[in-house]
Design an enzyme around this catalytic site. Structure first.
Site, short mmCIF file in Angstrom:
data_model
loop_
_atom_site.label_atom_id
_atom_site.label_comp_id
_atom_site.label_asym_id
_atom_site.label_seq_id
_atom_site.Cartn_x
_atom_site.Cartn_y
_atom_site.Cartn_z
N TYR A 1 0.81 -1.23 0.00
CA TYR A 1 0.00 0.00 0.00
C TYR A 1 0.84 1.28 0.00
CZ TYR A 1 -4.00 -2.85 1.45
OH TYR A 1 -4.99 -3.79 1.51
N GLU B 1 -2.51 -8.61 -0.77
CA GLU B 1 -3.35 -7.40 -0.72
C GLU B 1 -2.69 -6.28 -1.52
OE1 GLU B 1 -4.64 -5.79 3.09
OE2 GLU B 1 -4.70 -7.83 3.91
N TRP C 1 -7.30 -5.86 -2.69
CA TRP C 1 -8.02 -5.46 -1.49
C TRP C 1 -8.94 -4.33 -1.89
CZ3 TRP C 1 -8.49 -7.52 3.28
CH2 TRP C 1 -9.25 -6.77 4.19
N GLU D 1 -13.03 -0.10 7.82
CA GLU D 1 -11.58 0.13 7.75
C GLU D 1 -11.03 0.51 9.14
OE1 GLU D 1 -9.30 -0.57 5.69
OE2 GLU D 1 -7.69 0.65 6.51
C1 BGC Z 1 -5.02 -4.71 6.20
C2 BGC Z 1 -6.50 -4.56 5.91
C3 BGC Z 1 -6.82 -3.09 5.67
C4 BGC Z 1 -6.01 -2.63 4.49
C5 BGC Z 1 -6.28 -1.19 4.07
C6 BGC Z 1 -4.13 -3.87 5.33
O1 BGC Z 1 -3.11 -3.37 6.12
O2 BGC Z 1 -4.65 -6.07 6.16
O3 BGC Z 1 -7.21 -5.10 6.97
O4 BGC Z 1 -8.16 -2.88 5.48
O5 BGC Z 1 -4.65 -2.72 4.81
O6 BGC Z 1 -5.84 -0.31 5.03
#
Ligand code: BGC
Length: 462
Positions: free
Chosen positions: A281, A339, A377, A384
């Site tokens: 992310y 994710e 994801w 959240e």
């Molecule tokens: C987590 C999720 C979360 C996503 C978006 C990840 O760190 O596993 O549970 O919703 O990030 O923040």
């Protein structure tokens, strides 16, 4: 895909081979129990949400996306989207609401969920722990409790026994470092601590629990199962970069931050991973605070450079996934993106996000990274954590008043990619046509084209 006619608005002057993914590549989405199921009343998050001020707008997870009752409908959607894998988590506090008392009705529920996926020929990636703990366990100290690894191992054995035959990939624990930093250093998640010593104790117990759980799954299933059991974790990996590359000191610190956040847990659990699950992310540019020697901060350059951000202010940086995939190649393990996603109400932005990250993943595969699958994801908009319901991560929109599902266009784009196992040339229009010329595949195609053009010319001259 057929070339568009000259008068079509989608006409483009050329075409080239799609960005293919390896045969058998897995395509899917990920969710977690507390974020989508609803009414998980026996865990620490439920307690945390009910204390005022812990969640933005004082949201509570409540019925969440009501996936607990709507899983069949949701799985119909993923089947329509041509997915061949689904990642989700089992809620420990449902299975063992009180110490040592197992709820067989809940086990039966998850059996049905798993059978529903199997019926659709969708592989299962099962997470045993995704941020939530049963309340009885947190009352004894949660991740700091000396004997937590015993209880986690016992829970693992129960699940392996009861549900093991339906599972293709096991993820013992989701994002250990995120749990530590949010729950024990920043205090924004349960148990709300801000103390290095507590963080250190919790970290060690998570390491121990993962190892025990890994062994338990193998011991239980290796002999009975005819397929090779695969066990790992989902690791949040951040792409770090020194903002000021002419400063040796900044480069040095960035290297160590990378080691600590991205590699420490994996190194402490070496030999306890059959694959690497990666959640991507974040991209962080690090710089030293003015006038200090060691105090690091996230660079303010992001604002200055007017980079694209998601609704939560996180920088969108697709090239980061390429760098981290190159960085973790050294572990020689198959890699699954467990994710990757974006919080946005602007689905065009989500489409750009999806395509730009997938082209980077494709580039990494061509550069030798053993990526075997991708889970976006998330399947659904969901709860959240401390940010409540406002962020929208779903390929499928959820109306929280009546729980109606509406697939977004981005869901259709991922469906097309999953179906073809490749990114067709036409889809690149969403991110501007920017093939990476360093890619062997693309270079070769241009080269071949030139050659055929030349030889055609030669022939026509004859
Ligand atoms: C987590 C999720 C979360 C996503 C978006 C990840 O760190 O596993 O549970 O919703 O990030 O923040």
């Amino acid at each position: 895909m057929a070339r568009k006619k000259k008068d079509s608005p989608f006409y483009h002057s050329h075409d080239h081979r799609p960005y293919n993914f390896p045969r058998g590549f897995l395509w899917g989405t990920a969710t977690s129990s507390h974020q989508v199921e609803g009414m998980n009343k026996n865990n620490d998050w439920w307690e945390w949400e009910h204390q005022k001020g812990n969640i933005v707008d004082n949201d509570i997870s409540g019925k969440a996306a009501d996936h607990y009752h709507k899983y069949e409908e949701d799985f119909d959607l993923i089947e329509d989207m041509h997915h061949n894998v689904h990642r989700f988590s089992i809620e420990w506090s449902r299975i063992e609401p009180h110490e040592g008392s197992w709820d067989y009705d809940e086990i039966e529920h998850y059996k049905k969920v798993l059978q529903s996926l199997r019926k659709r020929k969708i592989k299962v990636m099962l997470t045993l722990h995704h941020f939530t703990l049963p309340i009885w366990l947190t009352q004894r100290g949660g991740w700091e409790y000396k004997y937590i690894s015993f209880y986690f191992e016992r829970y693992t054995k129960m699940i392996a026994n009861e549900l093991g035959k339906y599972v293709d990939f096991w993820i013992t624990i989701n994002e250990p470092m995120v749990m530590i930093s949010m729950g024990y250093l920043e205090g924004l998640w349960p148990p709300g601590k801000t103390n290095l010593w507590n963080a250190f104790r919790a970290f060690n117990n998570i390491v121990k629990s993962h190892k025990k759980s890994y062994r338990a799954i193998h011991n239980k299933l290796d002999t009975v199962s005819r397929k090779k059991i695969k066990v790992g974790i989902a690791k949040n990996i951040i792409s770090f970069e020194a903002a000021n590359k002419s400063s040796l000191l900044d480069m040095f610190y960035t290297y160590h931050v990378n080691q600590l956040w991205n590699h420490f847990f994996i190194n402490r659990t070496k030999k306890y991973h059959d694959f690497l699950g990666i959640n991507y992310y974040f991209h962080q540019r690090l710089e030293r605070k003015k006038g200090t020697l060691i105090s690091l901060t996230f660079s303010s350059q992001i604002e200055r450079q007017r980079r694209e951000l998601n609704d939560l202010g996180w920088e969108i940086y697709p090239a980061g996934i390429f760098s981290i995939l190159m960085d973790v190649k050294k572990y020689n393990l198959p890699i699954y993106i467990t994710e990757n996603g974006i919080a946005t109400r602007n689905d065009n932005k989500r489409i750009r996000f999806l395509l730009s990250h997938l082209t980077e993943i494709n580039r990494a595969i061509n550069a030798g990274s053993p990526v075997k699958g991708y889970c976006h994801w998330s399947l659904l908009d969901n709860f959240e954590w401390h940010l409540g319901f406002e962020p929208r991560f779903g390929l499928v929109e959820v109306n929280y008043r009546n729980f109606k599902r509406t697939p977004r266009k981005s869901a259709r784009i991922l469906a097309q990619i999953a179906k073809e196992n490749s990114i067709e040339h036409d889809l690149l229009q969403y991110i501007g046509h920017t093939p990476h010329h360093s890619e062997p595949d693309v270079c070769k195609i241009f080269h071949d084209r030139q050659k055929t053009k030349k030889s055609k010319k030669k022939h026509s001259h004859k």
